[in-house]
Motif scaffolding. Structure first.
Motif, PDB file in Angstrom:
ATOM      1  N   UNK A 128       0.808  -1.237   0.000  1.00  0.00           N
ATOM      2  CA  UNK A 128       0.000   0.000   0.000  1.00  0.00           C
ATOM      3  C   UNK A 128       0.828   1.268   0.000  1.00  0.00           C
ATOM      4  N   UNK A 129       2.153   1.172  -0.125  1.00  0.00           N
ATOM      5  CA  UNK A 129       2.935   2.402  -0.191  1.00  0.00           C
ATOM      6  C   UNK A 129       4.384   2.162   0.149  1.00  0.00           C
ATOM      7  N   UNK A 130       5.182   3.216  -0.035  1.00  0.00           N
ATOM      8  CA  UNK A 130       6.605   3.171   0.288  1.00  0.00           C
ATOM      9  C   UNK A 130       6.923   4.228   1.334  1.00  0.00           C
ATOM     10  N   UNK A 131       7.957   3.961   2.155  1.00  0.00           N
ATOM     11  CA  UNK A 131       8.283   4.817   3.289  1.00  0.00           C
ATOM     12  C   UNK A 131       9.786   5.022   3.360  1.00  0.00           C
ATOM     13  N   UNK A 132      10.197   6.224   3.802  1.00  0.00           N
ATOM     14  CA  UNK A 132      11.611   6.502   4.019  1.00  0.00           C
ATOM     15  C   UNK A 132      12.070   5.949   5.359  1.00  0.00           C
ATOM     16  N   UNK A 133      11.161   5.880   6.341  1.00  0.00           N
ATOM     17  CA  UNK A 133      11.464   5.272   7.628  1.00  0.00           C
ATOM     18  C   UNK A 133      10.159   4.761   8.216  1.00  0.00           C
ATOM     19  N   UNK A 134      10.278   4.033   9.332  1.00  0.00           N
ATOM     20  CA  UNK A 134       9.099   3.502  10.010  1.00  0.00           C
ATOM     21  C   UNK A 134       8.871   4.196  11.354  1.00  0.00           C
ATOM     22  N   UNK A 135       9.393   5.410  11.461  1.00  0.00           N
ATOM     23  CA  UNK A 135       9.343   6.114  12.737  1.00  0.00           C
ATOM     24  C   UNK A 135       7.918   6.289  13.243  1.00  0.00           C
ATOM     25  N   UNK A 136       6.985   6.526  12.369  1.00  0.00           N
ATOM     26  CA  UNK A 136       5.603   6.754  12.768  1.00  0.00           C
ATOM     27  C   UNK A 136       4.920   5.477  13.251  1.00  0.00           C
ATOM     28  N   UNK A 137       5.548   4.320  13.026  1.00  0.00           N
ATOM     29  CA  UNK A 137       4.971   3.050  13.452  1.00  0.00           C
ATOM     30  C   UNK A 137       5.702   2.478  14.671  1.00  0.00           C
ATOM     31  N   UNK A 138       6.346   3.337  15.444  1.00  0.00           N
ATOM     32  CA  UNK A 138       7.166   2.874  16.561  1.00  0.00           C
ATOM     33  C   UNK A 138       6.355   2.065  17.576  1.00  0.00           C
TER      34      UNK A 138
END
Length: 621
Positions: A101-111
């Motif tokens: 469903x998408x690409x991310x530069x980091x996963x910080x928001x999913x900590x």
């Protein structure tokens, strides 16, 4: 200065910094080499971690597991532990219920979610560029910016607890005269993980167009080049889709972690003869190469030498071609369905006119193919159907065969009839058989007749099974083997010029119908035994076994296999010859109804040959 992270002793901390920070920790390393090795990242809910681990362990070729994090032990990196250089380009794909469903530069928001998730590091097997350099081959992407083309295949991985997906492979075109050099370089650098899983026609993997890879940049095969395929950790992306978990992440293809973690099973370095690969061309249409170890190949060559003696002084030494047994057995190992034919009615004044050479070798090979769980059938002359049906029934009753073998006949006599017999609904795109084998089967001469060794025409006793071998030449995907001891047998058309020059009456009796592989033996039964023994050697060879299973599924120890009991033995072959004697089948040379083949006694001559073949086969290297 670019930042790379060693991930041996501080895996949880390292993965935390990799996942949460927008830093150049995950790098495009598709063309990098050196002491550090690239790895890809998969992040799953804790509840799925045990199943995914077992899924990787069941498919170590494409999914070599280097390590995993532990949930609830994530730690923030120490101050200054990572580079301050920022990199905002996408590094991860996000999966929701199996869909990307998408690409991310980091996963910080999913900590918060990550606290209950586990990260897996999957090895990228080895540096192909390093192997190319070692083999003296140029890179196709000299600038180092291109990601190797990767393709989804129709080869299924071994499934486990909801994880199921096809194998994904990478591909590079390699000059055909450099294949073996490149394959050996790959295995020396990457061990099992560096071994190709397929060499040749991509459609054999279910890949329709090389110009349309699922990932990366397509590379065109130039004339003289062969596509070579390796297992890819991108297989994990299909596994993520299959499990349909609410949330998961994976590193984007081409973005890999540089780590010094190593797969303990991917032992590289100096290769032993059991691990050094040999590459053999086994089919032109479709193009197909196979791989076996040096030690396995040498043992099969020894079998070829053992059966090549000439007890009847017929001059068969002039017919011998090197590595025909090796190539025939390699081709048979890849086959799913095999059709065997036998029957040489040399005793035309007796009933039955058959001889004792042929059926024992055919049944021995069929028994071993059965044990390998391949489909197998025997085709004979219609007039001899009842005889062979009874022979098979008796063989099952006496333990020579485990289960009955279908007995077929063919009397078509036209190209269309032959194609209709060999293919489902007559469609050459869907052949019923992958391989045809003739063992001491009367072969058609250039004048259309069939002759025994004494130049007597026996055409009235022979059905046109030769037409099936001729038709198979024009049907992609069907290979053929002929086993003979005099040059007048089906398949010996491959050596017909030598037969005409060196065999008594060869100018008349030489078979004109050729097979792809011509196995020459002093007695044709020996060729059937040798094919079964060669298949045992190949299935016991770790290099060939991995190539056969495309590096998916667990490797299997030879001692654990039911097929170890299916090898020819003196006891079983004595029973088989006894069955033929009960049915009044005669020795080919003498015409005697007794325990002999081609005028040679079973005890001493044939028993010693069988034992020698088994001894070579089972010998430790």
């Amino acid at each position: 200065m670019p930042f790379t992270l060693h991930l041996r002793s501080r895996l949880p901390t390292a993965l935390r910094s990799l996942i949460l920070q927008k830093k150049p920790n995950i790098r495009n390393t598709s063309s990098m080499a050196g002491e550090l090795r690239p790895a890809s990242l998969v992040v799953l809910p804790r509840s799925l971690a045990p199943a995914f681990k077992r899924f990787c362990q069941a498919n170590t070729g494409p999914l070599p597991l280097l390590g995993q994090s532990e949930p609830e032990k994530w730690m923030l990196p120490a101050q200054g532990a990572v580079s301050e250089t920022r990199m905002d380009r996408p590094q991860f794909w996000k999966y929701e219920f199996g869909a990307c469903t998408g690409s991310l530069a980091s996963l910080e928001r999913y900590s918060e979610q990550l606290k209950d998730m586990v990260a897996f590091l999957l090895g990228c097997s080895f540096s192909l560029e390093e192997a190319l350099e070692k083999a003296g081959l140029p890179r196709r992407d000299p600038a180092g910016h291109s990601q190797v083309a990767a393709y989804k295949t129709t080869v299924p991985c071994v499934t486990h607890a909801g994880f199921c997906c096809p194998l994904v492979v990478t591909m590079r075109p390699i000059p055909k005269d450099k294949l073996e050099r490149l394959v050996r370089a790959c295995c020396s650098l990457g061990g099992e993980q560096g071994q190709p899983v397929h060499i040749g026609d991509p459609e054999l993997l279910g890949i329709k167009e090389l110009s349309k890879p699922a990932y990366g940049d397509a590379v065109v095969c130039s004339p003289g080049e062969v596509p070579v395929f390796w297992p890819s950790p991108l297989t994990s992306l299909g596994a993520l889709s299959s499990c349909e978990t609410p949330l998961a992440f994976a590193s984007i293809p081409g973005c890999t972690v540089m780590t010094d973690l190593k797969d303990t099973k991917a032992a590289a370095g100096c290769l032993t003869p059991e691990r050094i690969p040999e590459v053999h061309h086994i089919s032109q249409d479709p193009l197909h190469y196979s791989i076996a170890s040096v030690s396995a190949s040498q043992k099969i060559r020894e079998l070829e030498s053992v059966i090549g003696i000439d007890p009847g002084n017929r001059g068969i030494g002039h017919l011998l071609c090197k590595d025909e047994l090796l190539k025939a057995s390699l081709s048979l190992s890849h086959a799913r369905s095999v059709l065997i034919t036998t029957g040489f009615p040399t005793h035309f004044n007796h009933e039955p006119p058959e001889e004792t050479d042929g059926p024992p070798g055919a049944v021995a090979l069929a028994a071993f193919l059965q044990a390998l769980e391949k489909e197998v059938a025997i085709i004979v002359d219609q007039r001899a159907w009842n005889l062979h049906q009874k022979i098979v029934e008796d063989a099952v009753e006496q333990g020579v065969l485990k289960t009955p073998i279908p007995i077929l006949t063919y009397q078509g006599g036209s190209v269309e009839a032959a194609q209709a017999f060999l293919c489902k609904d007559g469609d050459p795109q869907t052949p019923r058989f992958d391989h045809l084998v003739a063992i001491e089967r009367a072969g058609r001469a250039a004048d259309g007749n069939y002759y025994n060794a004494r130049k007597m025409n026996i055409k009235h006793l022979v059905d046109p099974i030769d037409d099936l071998f001729l038709a198979a030449k024009k049907i992609p995907g069907i290979s053929s083997t002929g086993v003979g001891d005099g040059g007048n047998e089906l398949g010996m058309g491959k050596v017909k010029e030598a037969v005409r020059r060196h065999i008594w009456h060869g100018d008349v009796i030489a078979c004109d119908v050729e097979a792809d592989f011509a196995v020459i033996a002093g007695v044709s039964n020996w060729g059937g035994y040798a094919l079964a023994c060669a298949l045992y050697i190949l299935y016991s060879c770790a290099v060939h076994s991995q190539y056969l299973r495309k590096a998916v599924g667990p490797s299997r120890a030879p001692g654990d296999q039911a097929w170890t009991q299916a090898l020819p033995s003196v006891i079983k072959e004595e029973k088989m010859l006894g069955i033929l004697v009960q049915h009044r089948v005669r020795s080919g040379v003498s015409g005697v109804v007794g325990m002999e083949v081609d005028g040679l006694p079973f005890h001493n001559t044939h028993a010693e040959m069988i034992q020698k073949l088994v001894d070579v086969t089972r010998a430790q290297v």
